[in-house]
Design a protein around this motif. Structure first.
Motif, PDB file in Angstrom:
ATOM      1  N   LEU A 106     -55.920  67.936  50.790  1.00  0.00           N
ATOM      2  CA  LEU A 106     -54.713  67.109  50.856  1.00  0.00           C
ATOM      3  C   LEU A 106     -53.545  67.762  50.127  1.00  0.00           C
ATOM      4  N   GLY A 107     -53.825  68.444  49.017  1.00  0.00           N
ATOM      5  CA  GLY A 107     -52.744  69.096  48.269  1.00  0.00           C
ATOM      6  C   GLY A 107     -52.102  70.223  49.050  1.00  0.00           C
ATOM      7  N   SER A 108     -52.913  71.098  49.663  1.00  0.00           N
ATOM      8  CA  SER A 108     -52.338  72.207  50.424  1.00  0.00           C
ATOM      9  C   SER A 108     -51.686  71.713  51.714  1.00  0.00           C
ATOM     10  N   THR A 109     -52.227  70.649  52.301  1.00  0.00           N
ATOM     11  CA  THR A 109     -51.578  70.054  53.477  1.00  0.00           C
ATOM     12  C   THR A 109     -50.184  69.553  53.121  1.00  0.00           C
ATOM     13  N   GLU A 110     -50.059  68.926  51.957  1.00  0.00           N
ATOM     14  CA  GLU A 110     -48.747  68.423  51.541  1.00  0.00           C
ATOM     15  C   GLU A 110     -47.758  69.559  51.328  1.00  0.00           C
ATOM     16  N   ALA A 111     -48.218  70.681  50.759  1.00  0.00           N
ATOM     17  CA  ALA A 111     -47.330  71.827  50.556  1.00  0.00           C
ATOM     18  C   ALA A 111     -46.787  72.332  51.888  1.00  0.00           C
ATOM     19  N   VAL A 112     -47.662  72.437  52.896  1.00  0.00           N
ATOM     20  CA  VAL A 112     -47.232  72.908  54.222  1.00  0.00           C
ATOM     21  C   VAL A 112     -46.339  71.867  54.892  1.00  0.00           C
ATOM     22  N   LEU A 113     -46.679  70.591  54.729  1.00  0.00           N
ATOM     23  CA  LEU A 113     -45.899  69.526  55.365  1.00  0.00           C
ATOM     24  C   LEU A 113     -44.483  69.459  54.807  1.00  0.00           C
ATOM     25  N   LEU A 114     -44.308  69.701  53.519  1.00  0.00           N
ATOM     26  CA  LEU A 114     -42.963  69.697  52.926  1.00  0.00           C
ATOM     27  C   LEU A 114     -42.115  70.829  53.502  1.00  0.00           C
ATOM     28  N   ALA A 115     -42.731  71.977  53.776  1.00  0.00           N
ATOM     29  CA  ALA A 115     -42.000  73.071  54.427  1.00  0.00           C
ATOM     30  C   ALA A 115     -41.609  72.685  55.849  1.00  0.00           C
ATOM     31  N   HIS A 244     -35.766  64.650  49.859  1.00  0.00           N
ATOM     32  CA  HIS A 244     -36.777  65.675  50.132  1.00  0.00           C
ATOM     33  C   HIS A 244     -36.810  66.725  49.033  1.00  0.00           C
ATOM     34  N   LEU A 245     -35.650  67.161  48.548  1.00  0.00           N
ATOM     35  CA  LEU A 245     -35.597  68.159  47.489  1.00  0.00           C
ATOM     36  C   LEU A 245     -36.206  67.642  46.186  1.00  0.00           C
ATOM     37  N   THR A 246     -36.003  66.350  45.894  1.00  0.00           N
ATOM     38  CA  THR A 246     -36.590  65.754  44.690  1.00  0.00           C
ATOM     39  C   THR A 246     -38.103  65.774  44.776  1.00  0.00           C
ATOM     40  N   TYR A 252     -43.861  71.017  43.686  1.00  0.00           N
ATOM     41  CA  TYR A 252     -43.978  72.460  43.571  1.00  0.00           C
ATOM     42  C   TYR A 252     -43.885  72.975  42.140  1.00  0.00           C
ATOM     43  N   ILE A 253     -43.073  72.362  41.288  1.00  0.00           N
ATOM     44  CA  ILE A 253     -42.944  72.873  39.922  1.00  0.00           C
ATOM     45  C   ILE A 253     -44.283  72.851  39.188  1.00  0.00           C
ATOM     46  N   PRO A 254     -45.010  71.710  39.149  1.00  0.00           N
ATOM     47  CA  PRO A 254     -46.320  71.748  38.483  1.00  0.00           C
ATOM     48  C   PRO A 254     -47.355  72.594  39.215  1.00  0.00           C
ATOM     49  N   LEU A 276     -52.430  66.116  36.487  1.00  0.00           N
ATOM     50  CA  LEU A 276     -52.180  64.676  36.561  1.00  0.00           C
ATOM     51  C   LEU A 276     -50.807  64.388  37.152  1.00  0.00           C
ATOM     52  N   MET A 277     -49.862  65.299  36.923  1.00  0.00           N
ATOM     53  CA  MET A 277     -48.503  65.103  37.420  1.00  0.00           C
ATOM     54  C   MET A 277     -48.481  65.043  38.943  1.00  0.00           C
ATOM     55  N   TYR A 278     -49.115  66.025  39.602  1.00  0.00           N
ATOM     56  CA  TYR A 278     -49.028  66.045  41.065  1.00  0.00           C
ATOM     57  C   TYR A 278     -50.158  65.287  41.753  1.00  0.00           C
ATOM     58  N   SER A 279     -51.206  64.887  41.014  1.00  0.00           N
ATOM     59  CA  SER A 279     -52.282  64.123  41.652  1.00  0.00           C
ATOM     60  C   SER A 279     -52.114  62.615  41.496  1.00  0.00           C
TER      61      SER A 279
END
Length: 306
Positions: A106-115, A244-246, A252-254, A276-279
């Motif tokens: 789910l985490g890597s899917t979200e990274a690709v989806l944001l792009a 979207h940028l927020t 992405y920062i954490p 914990l920040m991104y999960s």
């Protein structure tokens, strides 16, 4: 010789702290974040499905993002809350691998989806006349399927490689959920292939979409300053992209902080806090950010509640 893979049948998640007062505080805090994530993201998914005005590519991807956030927080937070209530939590070997798989899926899917969402904004702002043609329903569906598939394949590589490790000795994981670095610390066998996967493939999964995302916004900025003459007209594209940028910054920062530097496999207390920040925190903030900054979502929410 004893088969070392059979030595450990379960792990113990040590959590954040042993101090009872802090455990109760963390339980209440993360329970509120989890409920916020479920209710907020659930409301957005419902609105995107039921409100005809939101049947556009932008909100189609937003609905996918909200679905992701519901599942993403559910993978880790309920087990974490149980740990805050009852102390150190046992988790079976199979349950640990499953948690690791879905967390990275789910985490890597979200990274690709944001792009993908950044590309959607680029087409909408820089090429509006061809937007309906470029971002057709078929294209949107294909991009969404590609995002989910990329995340699944990436997570499957990690879960399969981790399952090949031998575990012996102590079984205490210094984390609130099963992640790759804490498990590598407990492995008795060689972890060189796992570290290569973590440092090369995971870094590529993070930095690849991030690069596409940055390029999309560089094109948007260039378009705004070269093609748009009025000051008000220049700021309009940025206002539509602010939410979207927020969200990109919150994820992405954490993640860049945790996964992109070459890793030794050691999991520190800092890694736990960043995870914990991104999960848990980011999935709860995403629906609030989109609701507060987006007039269409606010109107649809009022109509749904009304």
């Amino acid at each position: 010789m004893l088969n070392e893979t059979e030595v450990i049948s379960e792990f113990i998640l040590l959590g954040l702290t042993d101090i009872q007062g802090l455990q109760h505080f963390f339980f209440i805090s993360f329970l509120l974040l989890y409920l916020t994530s479920l209710l907020g993201n659930g409301a957005i998914v419902t609105m995107v499905i039921t409100e005809p005005r939101l049947h556009t590519p932008m909100y189609f991807f937003l609905g996918n993002l909200s679905c992701l956030d519901i599942f993403y927080s559910t993978v880790t937070v309920p087990k974490m809350l149980t740990g805050f209530l009852f102390g150190h939590q046992p988790i079976s070997y199979g349950g640990c691998l499953a948690q690791l798989h879905f967390f990275h899926f789910l985490g890597s899917t979200e990274a690709v989806l944001l792009a993908t969402m950044a590309y959607d904004r680029y087409v909408a702002i820089c090429n509006p006349l061809r937007y309906a043609l470029v971002m057709s329903p078929q294209t949107c569906l294909l991009l969404a399927v590609a995002s989910w598939s990329t995340g699944f394949v990436h997570a499957m590589m990690h879960s399969v490689m981790t399952s090949q490790l031998s575990f012996c000795g102590h079984n205490h994981i210094h984390h609130v959920f099963c992640d790759i670095k804490p498990l590598l610390n407990l492995a008795c066998s060689s972890t060189s292939l796992n570290m290569t996967l973590l440092n090369v493939v995971t870094t590529a999964i993070v930095l690849g979409p991030f690069t596409l995302l940055v390029l999309s916004y560089l094109y948007i900025i260039s378009f705004a300053f070269q093609k748009v003459r009025s000051q008000e007209g220049r700021w309009k594209p940025f206002s539509t992209c602010a939410s979207h940028l927020t969200i990109v910054a919150l994820l992405y920062i954490p993640v860049l902080f945790n996964y992109t530097p070459p890793s030794s496999g050691n999991s520190s207390k800092r890694d736990v806090q960043v995870s914990l920040m991104y999960s848990a925190v980011t999935p709860a903030l995403n629906p609030l950010i989109y609701t507060l900054r987006n007039q269409e979502v606010r109107s649809a929410l009022k109509k749904t509640l009304g």
